[in-house]
Design a protein around this motif. Structure first.
Motif, short mmCIF file in Angstrom:
data_model
loop_
_atom_site.label_atom_id
_atom_site.label_comp_id
_atom_site.label_asym_id
_atom_site.label_seq_id
_atom_site.Cartn_x
_atom_site.Cartn_y
_atom_site.Cartn_z
N THR A 97 8.99 -8.58 -17.51
CA THR A 97 9.31 -7.76 -16.36
C THR A 97 8.06 -7.04 -15.91
OG1 THR A 97 11.52 -7.39 -17.28
CG2 THR A 97 10.80 -5.89 -15.54
N TYR A 98 7.78 -7.11 -14.62
CA TYR A 98 6.70 -6.30 -14.05
C TYR A 98 7.21 -4.86 -14.03
CZ TYR A 98 4.77 -10.65 -12.06
OH TYR A 98 4.26 -11.91 -11.88
N THR A 99 6.33 -3.92 -14.36
CA THR A 99 6.71 -2.51 -14.36
C THR A 99 5.61 -1.70 -13.68
OG1 THR A 99 5.60 -1.99 -16.45
CG2 THR A 99 7.90 -2.76 -16.59
N ASN A 100 5.92 -0.46 -13.35
CA ASN A 100 4.89 0.42 -12.81
C ASN A 100 3.81 0.68 -13.86
OD1 ASN A 100 5.96 0.80 -10.17
ND2 ASN A 100 7.51 2.15 -11.05
N GLU A 101 4.14 0.47 -15.13
CA GLU A 101 3.18 0.69 -16.22
C GLU A 101 2.23 -0.50 -16.39
OE1 GLU A 101 6.63 1.47 -16.67
OE2 GLU A 101 5.98 3.47 -16.06
N ASN A 102 2.67 -1.74 -16.08
CA ASN A 102 1.78 -2.88 -16.33
C ASN A 102 1.16 -3.49 -15.06
OD1 ASN A 102 3.74 -4.66 -15.20
ND2 ASN A 102 4.43 -5.39 -17.20
N ILE A 103 1.66 -3.14 -13.88
CA ILE A 103 1.19 -3.81 -12.66
C ILE A 103 -0.26 -3.50 -12.34
CG2 ILE A 103 2.03 -2.09 -10.99
CD1 ILE A 103 2.13 -5.95 -10.60
N ASP A 104 -0.71 -2.27 -12.55
CA ASP A 104 -2.12 -1.95 -12.24
C ASP A 104 -3.08 -2.77 -13.08
OD1 ASP A 104 -1.40 -0.15 -10.28
OD2 ASP A 104 -1.59 1.61 -11.57
N GLN A 105 -2.78 -2.92 -14.37
CA GLN A 105 -3.64 -3.72 -15.26
C GLN A 105 -3.64 -5.18 -14.82
OE1 GLN A 105 -5.70 -2.77 -17.89
NE2 GLN A 105 -6.36 -4.89 -17.69
N LEU A 106 -2.48 -5.72 -14.44
CA LEU A 106 -2.39 -7.11 -13.99
C LEU A 106 -3.21 -7.31 -12.71
CD1 LEU A 106 1.41 -7.67 -14.64
CD2 LEU A 106 -0.48 -8.71 -15.92
N LEU A 107 -3.10 -6.39 -11.77
CA LEU A 107 -3.86 -6.49 -10.52
C LEU A 107 -5.36 -6.37 -10.78
CD1 LEU A 107 -1.56 -4.35 -8.20
CD2 LEU A 107 -1.99 -6.81 -7.98
N GLN A 108 -5.74 -5.48 -11.70
CA GLN A 108 -7.16 -5.30 -12.04
C GLN A 108 -7.73 -6.57 -12.67
OE1 GLN A 108 -9.19 -2.94 -11.30
NE2 GLN A 108 -10.91 -3.23 -12.66
N THR A 109 -6.97 -7.18 -13.57
CA THR A 109 -7.41 -8.41 -14.22
C THR A 109 -7.58 -9.52 -13.18
OG1 THR A 109 -6.31 -7.77 -16.25
CG2 THR A 109 -6.84 -10.10 -16.01
N ARG A 110 -6.62 -9.61 -12.24
CA ARG A 110 -6.70 -10.62 -11.19
C ARG A 110 -7.95 -10.40 -10.35
NH1 ARG A 110 -2.61 -10.90 -6.07
NH2 ARG A 110 -3.74 -9.00 -5.61
N TYR A 111 -8.22 -9.15 -10.00
CA TYR A 111 -9.39 -8.82 -9.19
C TYR A 111 -10.69 -9.20 -9.91
CZ TYR A 111 -13.00 -6.01 -6.95
OH TYR A 111 -14.16 -5.60 -6.35
N LEU A 112 -10.79 -8.82 -11.18
CA LEU A 112 -12.00 -9.12 -11.94
C LEU A 112 -12.22 -10.62 -12.09
CD1 LEU A 112 -11.78 -6.32 -14.67
CD2 LEU A 112 -13.33 -6.42 -12.69
#
Length: 147
Positions: A97-112
């Motif tokens: 499940t995507y959560t407000n707790e894990n989405i920022d890290q996922l987006l950051q990893t995608r960006y990097l």
């Protein structure tokens, strides 16, 4: 009434979503590009919406239709982020499940990863989808729609 929206172009668990969603009497909306057009008959309670083949056409349509409390299934982190902001439950087809707790890290990893590729580096793609992923998704999806 809750609805289930599926970013359906590359979704490997559509069969589970359709089977379990219709059993629970929850409308399932498959959003896919015209390049995946099919005349296959869908069961009652399942609707297919076709969109242009543009990069984010399915995402935009899902966000236009989805309401707070709906379920979205996608592997797209950007769509997941938008769905969370709208108060939807957002699931990945590998069973998390995507959560407000894990989405920022996922987006950051995608960006990097995108920046590394832009700089000529090779990055790993997604792991192959497994039967275990499918069963993990089935369990998560069933518990989500029953709660």
């Amino acid at each position: 009434m809750m609805k289930i929206y599926v970013d359906a172009d590359a979704c490997p668990v559509k069969d589970i979503i359709i089977s379990e969603g219709t059993k629970a009497d929850i409308p399932v909306i498959l959003v896919t590009s015209f390049s995946h057009f099919s005349t296959a008959e869908q069961p009652s309670g399942v609707e297919t919406i076709y969109v242009d083949s543009g990069a984010d056409a399915a995402d935009y349509r899902i966000m236009k239709l989805a309401k707070t409390g709906d379920i979205i299934i996608t592997q797209d982190y950007g769509l997941a982020s938008l769905g969370l902001a709208k108060g939807c439950t957002v699931l990945h087809h590998t069973g998390y499940t995507y959560t407000n707790e894990n989405i920022d890290q996922l987006l950051q990893t995608r960006y990097l990863s995108a920046m590394a590729r832009k700089g000529g580096k090779r990055t790993k793609g997604p792991k192959p989808f497994t039967a275990e992923d499918k069963e993990k998704f089935r369990g998560l999806f069933k518990s989500t729609i029953l709660s």
